[in-house]
Each structure stands twice: as C-alpha cells, then as structure tokens.
Write a protein that holds these residues in place. Structure first.
Motif, PDB file in Angstrom:
ATOM      1  N   PRO A 184      33.534  -4.664 -32.428  1.00 22.19           N
ATOM      2  CA  PRO A 184      32.854  -3.396 -32.130  1.00 22.19           C
ATOM      3  C   PRO A 184      31.432  -3.569 -31.614  1.00 22.19           C
ATOM      4  N   GLU A 185      30.740  -4.639 -32.012  1.00 21.33           N
ATOM      5  CA  GLU A 185      29.362  -4.845 -31.582  1.00 21.33           C
ATOM      6  C   GLU A 185      29.277  -5.107 -30.076  1.00 21.33           C
ATOM      7  N   THR A 186      30.186  -5.947 -29.569  1.00 22.19           N
ATOM      8  CA  THR A 186      30.207  -6.204 -28.126  1.00 22.19           C
ATOM      9  C   THR A 186      30.624  -4.949 -27.374  1.00 22.19           C
ATOM     10  N   TYR A 187      31.570  -4.201 -27.926  1.00 22.44           N
ATOM     11  CA  TYR A 187      31.983  -2.936 -27.308  1.00 22.44           C
ATOM     12  C   TYR A 187      30.797  -1.974 -27.236  1.00 22.44           C
ATOM     13  N   LYS A 188      29.973  -1.966 -28.264  1.00 20.84           N
ATOM     14  CA  LYS A 188      28.806  -1.091 -28.289  1.00 20.84           C
ATOM     15  C   LYS A 188      27.811  -1.477 -27.188  1.00 20.84           C
ATOM     16  N   LEU A 189      27.645  -2.784 -26.946  1.00 21.75           N
ATOM     17  CA  LEU A 189      26.760  -3.234 -25.868  1.00 21.75           C
ATOM     18  C   LEU A 189      27.247  -2.719 -24.520  1.00 21.75           C
ATOM     19  N   TYR A 190      28.548  -2.810 -24.316  1.00 19.29           N
ATOM     20  CA  TYR A 190      29.152  -2.330 -23.072  1.00 19.29           C
ATOM     21  C   TYR A 190      28.936  -0.827 -22.923  1.00 19.29           C
ATOM     22  N   HIS A 191      29.144  -0.101 -23.999  1.00 18.90           N
ATOM     23  CA  HIS A 191      28.982   1.358 -23.985  1.00 18.90           C
ATOM     24  C   HIS A 191      27.541   1.736 -23.669  1.00 18.90           C
ATOM     25  N   GLU A 192      26.599   0.998 -24.257  1.00 18.32           N
ATOM     26  CA  GLU A 192      25.185   1.287 -24.031  1.00 18.32           C
ATOM     27  C   GLU A 192      24.784   1.016 -22.570  1.00 18.32           C
ATOM     28  N   LEU A 193      25.349  -0.040 -21.982  1.00 18.88           N
ATOM     29  CA  LEU A 193      25.021  -0.343 -20.591  1.00 18.88           C
ATOM     30  C   LEU A 193      25.543   0.744 -19.655  1.00 18.88           C
TER      31      LEU A 193
ATOM     32  N   GLU B  98      16.275   0.103 -16.143  1.00 13.13           N
ATOM     33  CA  GLU B  98      15.418  -1.037 -16.459  1.00 13.13           C
ATOM     34  C   GLU B  98      15.356  -1.276 -17.963  1.00 13.13           C
ATOM     35  N   LYS B  99      15.176  -0.196 -18.723  1.00 11.71           N
ATOM     36  CA  LYS B  99      15.073  -0.327 -20.173  1.00 11.71           C
ATOM     37  C   LYS B  99      16.404  -0.753 -20.780  1.00 11.71           C
ATOM     38  N   ARG B 100      17.516  -0.189 -20.270  1.00 14.94           N
ATOM     39  CA  ARG B 100      18.841  -0.578 -20.765  1.00 14.94           C
ATOM     40  C   ARG B 100      19.079  -2.070 -20.567  1.00 14.94           C
ATOM     41  N   LEU B 101      18.759  -2.556 -19.367  1.00 14.30           N
ATOM     42  CA  LEU B 101      18.962  -3.973 -19.082  1.00 14.30           C
ATOM     43  C   LEU B 101      18.076  -4.852 -19.956  1.00 14.30           C
TER      44      LEU B 101
ATOM     45  N   LEU C 266      19.663  -2.947  -9.801  1.00 10.74           N
ATOM     46  CA  LEU C 266      21.079  -2.645  -9.567  1.00 10.74           C
ATOM     47  C   LEU C 266      21.910  -3.917  -9.443  1.00 10.74           C
ATOM     48  N   ASP C 267      21.361  -4.920  -8.769  1.00  9.51           N
ATOM     49  CA  ASP C 267      22.064  -6.200  -8.673  1.00  9.51           C
ATOM     50  C   ASP C 267      22.132  -6.875 -10.040  1.00  9.51           C
ATOM     51  N   ALA C 268      21.046  -6.766 -10.801  1.00  6.48           N
ATOM     52  CA  ALA C 268      21.041  -7.317 -12.152  1.00  6.48           C
ATOM     53  C   ALA C 268      22.082  -6.611 -13.019  1.00  6.48           C
ATOM     54  N   PHE C 269      22.200  -5.295 -12.855  1.00  2.92           N
ATOM     55  CA  PHE C 269      23.186  -4.503 -13.598  1.00  2.92           C
ATOM     56  C   PHE C 269      24.592  -5.048 -13.358  1.00  2.92           C
ATOM     57  N   ASN C 270      24.901  -5.340 -12.094  1.00  4.48           N
ATOM     58  CA  ASN C 270      26.231  -5.846 -11.747  1.00  4.48           C
ATOM     59  C   ASN C 270      26.526  -7.165 -12.457  1.00  4.48           C
ATOM     60  N   HIS C 271      25.551  -8.073 -12.458  1.00  8.02           N
ATOM     61  CA  HIS C 271      25.751  -9.376 -13.102  1.00  8.02           C
ATOM     62  C   HIS C 271      25.853  -9.246 -14.625  1.00  8.02           C
ATOM     63  N   ILE C 272      25.027  -8.395 -15.203  1.00 12.44           N
ATOM     64  CA  ILE C 272      25.068  -8.221 -16.658  1.00 12.44           C
ATOM     65  C   ILE C 272      26.385  -7.566 -17.076  1.00 12.44           C
ATOM     66  N   LEU C 273      26.895  -6.664 -16.260  1.00 10.38           N
ATOM     67  CA  LEU C 273      28.193  -6.049 -16.539  1.00 10.38           C
ATOM     68  C   LEU C 273      29.289  -7.117 -16.558  1.00 10.38           C
ATOM     69  N   HIS C 274      29.272  -8.022 -15.563  1.00 12.23           N
ATOM     70  CA  HIS C 274      30.251  -9.107 -15.537  1.00 12.23           C
ATOM     71  C   HIS C 274      30.056 -10.048 -16.729  1.00 12.23           C
ATOM     72  N   ALA C 275      28.798 -10.306 -17.094  1.00  9.63           N
ATOM     73  CA  ALA C 275      28.532 -11.147 -18.262  1.00  9.63           C
ATOM     74  C   ALA C 275      29.151 -10.536 -19.515  1.00  9.63           C
ATOM     75  N   LEU C 276      29.053  -9.219 -19.650  1.00  6.88           N
ATOM     76  CA  LEU C 276      29.650  -8.539 -20.801  1.00  6.88           C
ATOM     77  C   LEU C 276      31.164  -8.684 -20.811  1.00  6.88           C
ATOM     78  N   HIS C 277      31.782  -8.669 -19.640  1.00  6.72           N
ATOM     79  CA  HIS C 277      33.235  -8.866 -19.573  1.00  6.72           C
ATOM     80  C   HIS C 277      33.615 -10.259 -20.083  1.00  6.72           C
ATOM     81  N   HIS C 278      32.836 -11.270 -19.688  1.00  8.37           N
ATOM     82  CA  HIS C 278      33.125 -12.623 -20.174  1.00  8.37           C
ATOM     83  C   HIS C 278      32.851 -12.742 -21.672  1.00  8.37           C
ATOM     84  N   LEU C 279      31.810 -12.078 -22.130  1.00 10.15           N
ATOM     85  CA  LEU C 279      31.524 -12.066 -23.570  1.00 10.15           C
ATOM     86  C   LEU C 279      32.660 -11.382 -24.333  1.00 10.15           C
ATOM     87  N   ALA C 280      33.185 -10.314 -23.759  1.00  9.78           N
ATOM     88  CA  ALA C 280      34.297  -9.596 -24.375  1.00  9.78           C
ATOM     89  C   ALA C 280      35.533 -10.488 -24.483  1.00  9.78           C
TER      90      ALA C 280
END
Length: 286
Positions: free
Chosen positions: A183-192, A200-203, A145-159
């Motif tokens: 669209p590819e980065t948007y798809k990553l966000y949608h998948e997360l 675990e598998k999503r991350l 869950l903590d990893a999820f939070n950081h990866i979500l923020h990473a996606l925002h910076h990637l966006a």
C-alpha cells in the motif's frame, strides 16, 4: 469462432516442434488488447527462425496469427519487454497443449521460481535506478514534465519489485497487485497522479520517498548481479561483466547500476595500474 479459425493452426498443431496453441478473443471495450483483431492465435514452437506474424480474414472474422519460439517467450517473461504477449498468455484459451506445455508454463509463472525471481529483480532494479536518476537530473534542470515522466516509470519499476518481493509475477495490471501487497508504494503512485500540490512540490516530496524505498530494497536489487559476479573469484572489468550472458537483459542499464552500487558501498571498486603513468584500470568485486 474457434471452429472457423481451426484451419489456421491445425497443420502446425500436428508438427512435432509445436509445443502449444492458444486463442485470445476480442472483448467489447477492450479491443486494443487484441490489436483490434477479432481473434489472436499464438503458436509456440521450439524451432529457431520460426517466428512470424500473419493476418487473415476468415469469413468476416479478422485474425492475427503469431508464431513464437520458446526462447523468445522466456525472454519476454523475464524481461517484460513484450507485455502484450504475457497478457495474451494469461487470458488465452488453450487450443493445443502438447505434454501440458502451456499449463506448466502458466504454473511456472504463478509459482515464479526463485531463479526467475532473482533475474527479474535484477532487471527491474537496474531500470528503476536508471529512471529515477534520470528523473532527478531533469528535475534539477527544472524540466518538470520530463522529470514527471521518468519518475512515473521509476514508480512502475518499484511497484514490480514490490510484487516480485512477495513471490508473485508482476502482471499487466500491476497496480491492482501493488494495492494489495504494498500500500505504501501504491500511495506514492496515487500522490504523483492526483496529489493536490503543484508538480514541482509533488516531485520533490516523491523523490525523497522513492530514494528511501530504493535504499530499503538495495539488498534484493543487487542480489542477481552479486550472484553473477561471485561465480568468478577475483576482480571483474566492466567489459567482462557486460559480456556475461546472465546480465544481457539489463546490460543497457548495467553501468549506472554498477556505479550506484559503488557509490552506496555495495560494490568495491579497485584501481589497477595501466601502462600509462597516473592512469588506472577500474575493476569491481562484491
């Protein structure tokens, strides 16, 4: 409402140090955008030490008055640390506009000059590296869950990097922009967010994709730091680099960014002998 609030800014508008005044009004269903005030008035001035916030009740209308300096505003524009103010700037109705100051500021944001893009890219890339690497470390510790939070923020910076790469300024509604330009980065966000797999598998799958995306953007991500370091011939100590005015907006993430670039062959790390045998000073250069 504008007439009712005029007394709050009229005296300031006549001050030669005032560059502009704009108004943001409360919208039903979007009350948080104005911090639940009926109106927000922002006064931009050039004098230092003028920044302040005042709250008023004007015949039943609640109003917040924000006095900000030019330096603060430009810092927020580049660093993205006060996205509320940027949202107000985009939404606001101009009440006073000395020498077209606010008009030109909005034009600058819409055109997003190269020098602004370069610095903004450096900021977002450094934050991306920090969030992604911390997320990966937490994943390896099974703190999903903590990893999820950081990866979500990473996606925002990637966006935001994707938007900047297209020459646009990343707005508060950045995912609306990303859906159109990357669209590819948007798809990553949608998948997360809504993927069918377990967390675990999503991350696991997303970290592979994000790592690939980071490597594909390393050439733009390093550009600002490279421009700073190439201003001086020879080697840089970390202390010299961290003291440079140009990197202050992302100095908190500078160490991990620098080491990431070293690990990926983008920055050279050179050892210089110290006074102690077997101990070397580390210096850096592109």
């Amino acid at each position: 409402m504008e007439g009712l609030l005029r007394n709050l800014y009229q005296e300031r508008a006549s001050d030669p140090f005032t560059k502009g005044v704009f108004l943001v009004e409360r919208t039903p269903g979007q009350e948080s955008f104005t911090d639940f005030f009926d109106a927000v008035i922002v006064i931009i001035c050039e004098e230092e030490g003028a920044a302040k916030i005042k709250h008023y009740n004007c015949s039943g209308v609640s109003a917040a008055l924000h006095i900000v300096t030019e330096r603060e505003l430009f810092y927020w524009v580049l660093s993205g640390t006060n996205r509320k103010m940027l949202d107000w700037l985009f939404r606001g109705k101009i009440l006073f506009n000395r020498n077209e100051y606010i008009t030109n500021l909005k034009l600058r944001l819409s055109e997003f000059p190269k020098e602004d893009r370069l610095q903004k890219t450096g900021i977002e890339f450094a934050k991306l590296i920090r969030r992604f690497e911390d997320g990966k470390a937490l994943f390896n510790l099974h703190h999903y869950l903590d990893a999820f939070n950081h990866i979500l923020h990473a996606l925002h910076h990637l966006a935001r990097l994707s938007v900047i790469e297209k020459g646009l300024y990343p707005e508060v509604t950045v995912w609306r922009q990303v859906r159109e330009v990357d669209p590819e980065t948007y798809k990553l966000y949608h998948e997360l967010i809504v993927g069918d797999e377990g967390i675990e598998k999503r991350l696991e799958l997303l970290m592979i994709a994000i790592e690939f995306a980071i490597r594909s953007k390393i050439h733009i991500g390093k550009a600002h730091l490279s421009a700073v370091m190439n201003k001086k011939a020879g080697l840089w100590s970390y202390d010299e680099l961290a003291s440079s005015r140009e990197v202050q907006d992302y100095v908190i993430d500078l160490e991990i960014l620098l080491q990431y670039l070293v690990e990926n062959g983008q920055v050279k790390r050179v050892e210089e002998p110290s006074k102690t045998s077997g101990v070397f000073h580390l210096r850096y250069t592109f």
